[in-house]
Design an enzyme around this catalytic site. Structure first.
Site, PDB file in Angstrom:
ATOM      1  N   ASP A   1      25.289  32.248   3.955  1.00 44.90           N
ATOM      2  CA  ASP A   1      26.121  32.149   5.152  1.00 44.90           C
ATOM      3  C   ASP A   1      25.409  31.186   6.106  1.00 44.90           C
ATOM      4  O   ASP A   1      24.220  31.359   6.371  1.00 44.90           O
ATOM      5  CB  ASP A   1      26.292  33.526   5.801  1.00 44.90           C
ATOM      6  CG  ASP A   1      27.370  33.541   6.874  1.00 44.90           C
ATOM      7  OD1 ASP A   1      27.350  32.653   7.758  1.00 44.90           O
ATOM      8  OD2 ASP A   1      28.236  34.432   6.836  1.00 44.90           O
TER       9      ASP A   1
ATOM     10  N   ASP B   1      43.056  36.696  -4.644  1.00 42.65           N
ATOM     11  CA  ASP B   1      44.019  37.254  -3.696  1.00 42.65           C
ATOM     12  C   ASP B   1      44.531  36.158  -2.770  1.00 42.65           C
ATOM     13  O   ASP B   1      45.240  36.431  -1.815  1.00 42.65           O
ATOM     14  CB  ASP B   1      43.381  38.381  -2.881  1.00 42.65           C
ATOM     15  CG  ASP B   1      44.412  39.162  -2.067  1.00 42.65           C
ATOM     16  OD1 ASP B   1      45.481  39.487  -2.614  1.00 42.65           O
ATOM     17  OD2 ASP B   1      44.155  39.424  -0.869  1.00 42.65           O
TER      18      ASP B   1
ATOM     19  N   ILE C   1      33.598  41.465   6.154  1.00 39.10           N
ATOM     20  CA  ILE C   1      34.142  41.710   4.813  1.00 39.10           C
ATOM     21  C   ILE C   1      33.044  41.575   3.768  1.00 39.10           C
ATOM     22  O   ILE C   1      32.919  42.413   2.864  1.00 39.10           O
ATOM     23  CB  ILE C   1      35.304  40.751   4.530  1.00 39.10           C
ATOM     24  CG1 ILE C   1      36.460  41.012   5.496  1.00 39.10           C
ATOM     25  CG2 ILE C   1      35.787  40.918   3.089  1.00 39.10           C
ATOM     26  CD1 ILE C   1      37.549  39.953   5.469  1.00 39.10           C
TER      27      ILE C   1
ATOM     28  N   GLU D   1      51.030  29.330  -1.688  1.00 41.69           N
ATOM     29  CA  GLU D   1      51.469  30.722  -1.799  1.00 41.69           C
ATOM     30  C   GLU D   1      52.965  30.836  -1.483  1.00 41.69           C
ATOM     31  O   GLU D   1      53.414  30.300  -0.473  1.00 41.69           O
ATOM     32  CB  GLU D   1      50.653  31.603  -0.842  1.00 41.69           C
ATOM     33  CG  GLU D   1      49.164  31.632  -1.197  1.00 41.69           C
ATOM     34  CD  GLU D   1      48.342  32.505  -0.253  1.00 41.69           C
ATOM     35  OE1 GLU D   1      48.887  32.934   0.794  1.00 41.69           O
ATOM     36  OE2 GLU D   1      47.173  32.765  -0.559  1.00 41.69           O
TER      37      GLU D   1
ATOM     38  N   ARG E   1      40.510  32.485   1.463  1.00 43.05           N
ATOM     39  CA  ARG E   1      41.529  31.445   1.587  1.00 43.05           C
ATOM     40  C   ARG E   1      41.557  30.603   0.316  1.00 43.05           C
ATOM     41  O   ARG E   1      40.522  30.241  -0.235  1.00 43.05           O
ATOM     42  CB  ARG E   1      41.253  30.554   2.805  1.00 43.05           C
ATOM     43  CG  ARG E   1      41.485  31.255   4.145  1.00 43.05           C
ATOM     44  CD  ARG E   1      42.973  31.541   4.357  1.00 43.05           C
ATOM     45  NE  ARG E   1      43.254  32.083   5.683  1.00 43.05           N
ATOM     46  CZ  ARG E   1      43.395  33.373   5.955  1.00 43.05           C
ATOM     47  NH1 ARG E   1      43.246  34.269   4.994  1.00 43.05           N
ATOM     48  NH2 ARG E   1      43.676  33.759   7.186  1.00 43.05           N
TER      49      ARG E   1
ATOM     50  N   HIS F   1      47.925  38.000  -1.935  1.00 46.53           N
ATOM     51  CA  HIS F   1      47.296  37.955  -0.613  1.00 46.53           C
ATOM     52  C   HIS F   1      47.483  39.305   0.101  1.00 46.53           C
ATOM     53  O   HIS F   1      47.954  39.385   1.237  1.00 46.53           O
ATOM     54  CB  HIS F   1      47.874  36.823   0.238  1.00 46.53           C
ATOM     55  CG  HIS F   1      46.869  36.238   1.177  1.00 46.53           C
ATOM     56  ND1 HIS F   1      46.681  34.886   1.348  1.00 46.53           N
ATOM     57  CD2 HIS F   1      45.958  36.830   1.995  1.00 46.53           C
ATOM     58  CE1 HIS F   1      45.736  34.662   2.237  1.00 46.53           C
ATOM     59  NE2 HIS F   1      45.272  35.834   2.639  1.00 46.53           N
TER      60      HIS F   1
END
Length: 317
Positions: free
Chosen positions: A174, A259, A155, A264, A235, A282
């Site tokens: 990363d 998102d 992504i 949620e 997340r 989401h």
């Protein structure tokens, strides 16, 4: 063979070819009646007698494993499995699989869409125009700005490509970064601290782990350039939402695109009272193409495991 299917986009009336394949494999399918992520007690009831489980964004706890002795495999409909107690799955001999990469384009495009919406205040301007106003508002151009990507997986790579298409300089952090990929694609590999301090826009693409929970806290936000934009399409727990709210009110953060939320749906969240917050439900993976890809991959994983075939996407070997 009884199988539970809970993803909201893979329901009995969805007409999915993958679902038809699953029906050919099992004539006893059970679906999620609530059409929202299932909780612990709901899952225990629904999983009674089930050997297979195609899982949406449900919370699959140790208690679920303890009370569902027939369960053999959980096939996650998506890449993330932070809502699955992996240690409990191992303890009870339940195989967990996922579908990495199949929704990368969809989530990456949504993340960059949030960047554009926040930078140009598109949703707020749309609302005011519909209300009869004719607002003059200054936004941020992306050309020449620095885009920091936390998590350069499938992504994150889509977001990097989009940013470069808009003429942005791309940094990436990363823990498992592929330096060769960065060199080939003009991405600068940096530490988390350097990324936060140099980026005008930060996009998050990390799993939710103990090490990443509230990774974006008041201290991390304070290190960002004034007026920077933060986007999270991964997340919710990665951002300390209270800290983000304070930074948005003070102007330290120029805008926030979400998102994913800690809770949620985010009913009553004070973030939703702010015009410089753009929120989506989401929905990053919810394109026609990604939905088909995830359905096909998750069903194939489940059938492969239950049939004794090799499955390359087991996450708890």
């Amino acid at each position: 063979m009884k199988i539970l299917v809970t993803p909201t986009s893979l329901q009995a009336d969805s007409g999915s070819p993958a679902l038809e394949e699953l029906r050919a494999f099992s004539d006893d399918l059970v679906f999620n009646p609530s059409k929202k992520p299932m909780g612990e007690d709901e899952l225990i009831e629904a999983l009674q007698g089930c050997e297979g489980y195609v899982a949406g964004l449900d919370f699959i706890t140790a208690k679920v494993f303890e009370n569902c002795p027939d369960l053999k495999v959980i096939s996650r409909y998506g890449v993330g499995y932070d809502r699955v107690d992996i240690e409990a799955a191992k303890k009870h001999g339940v195989i967990v699989t996922n579908t990495p990469g199949v929704n990368a384009e969809a989530v990456g495009e949504l993340a960059f869409g949030l960047i554009l919406c926040v930078a140009r205040k598109i949703p707020a301007l749309d609302r005011s125009t519909r209300d009869g106003e004719w607002v003059r508002s200054s936004g941020m151009e992306l050309l020449g700005k620095t885009l920091g990507i936390c998590g350069l997986g499938a992504i994150g790579k889509v977001v990097a490509r989009c940013g470069q298409g808009f003429g942005m300089k791309v940094l990436a952090y990363d823990p498992y970064i592929n330096e060769a990929y960065c060199a080939e694609h003009g991405i600068e590999s940096v530490s988390f601290g350097e990324l936060m301090s140099r980026s005008n826009v930060v996009s998050l693409h990390l799993p939710l782990l103990d090490s990443t929970r509230h990774m974006i806290d008041a201290k991390a936000i304070a290190s960002m350039p004034d007026g920077a934009i933060l986007v999270n399409a991964s997340r919710g727990g990665i951002i300390d939402e209270d800290a983000a709210y304070e930074a948005l009110v003070s102007g330290k953060l120029g805008g926030l695109g979400l998102d994913a939320f800690e809770i949620e749906p985010p009913v009553g969240s004070k973030l939703l009272t702010l015009d410089n917050v753009v929120a989506t439900p989401h929905t990053g993976a919810h394109t026609k193409e990604a939905t088909e890809n995830m359905a096909n991959a998750s069903v194939k994983n489940l059938i492969d495991v239950l049939s004794g075939n090799d499955c390359p996407f087991i996450v708890n070997k």
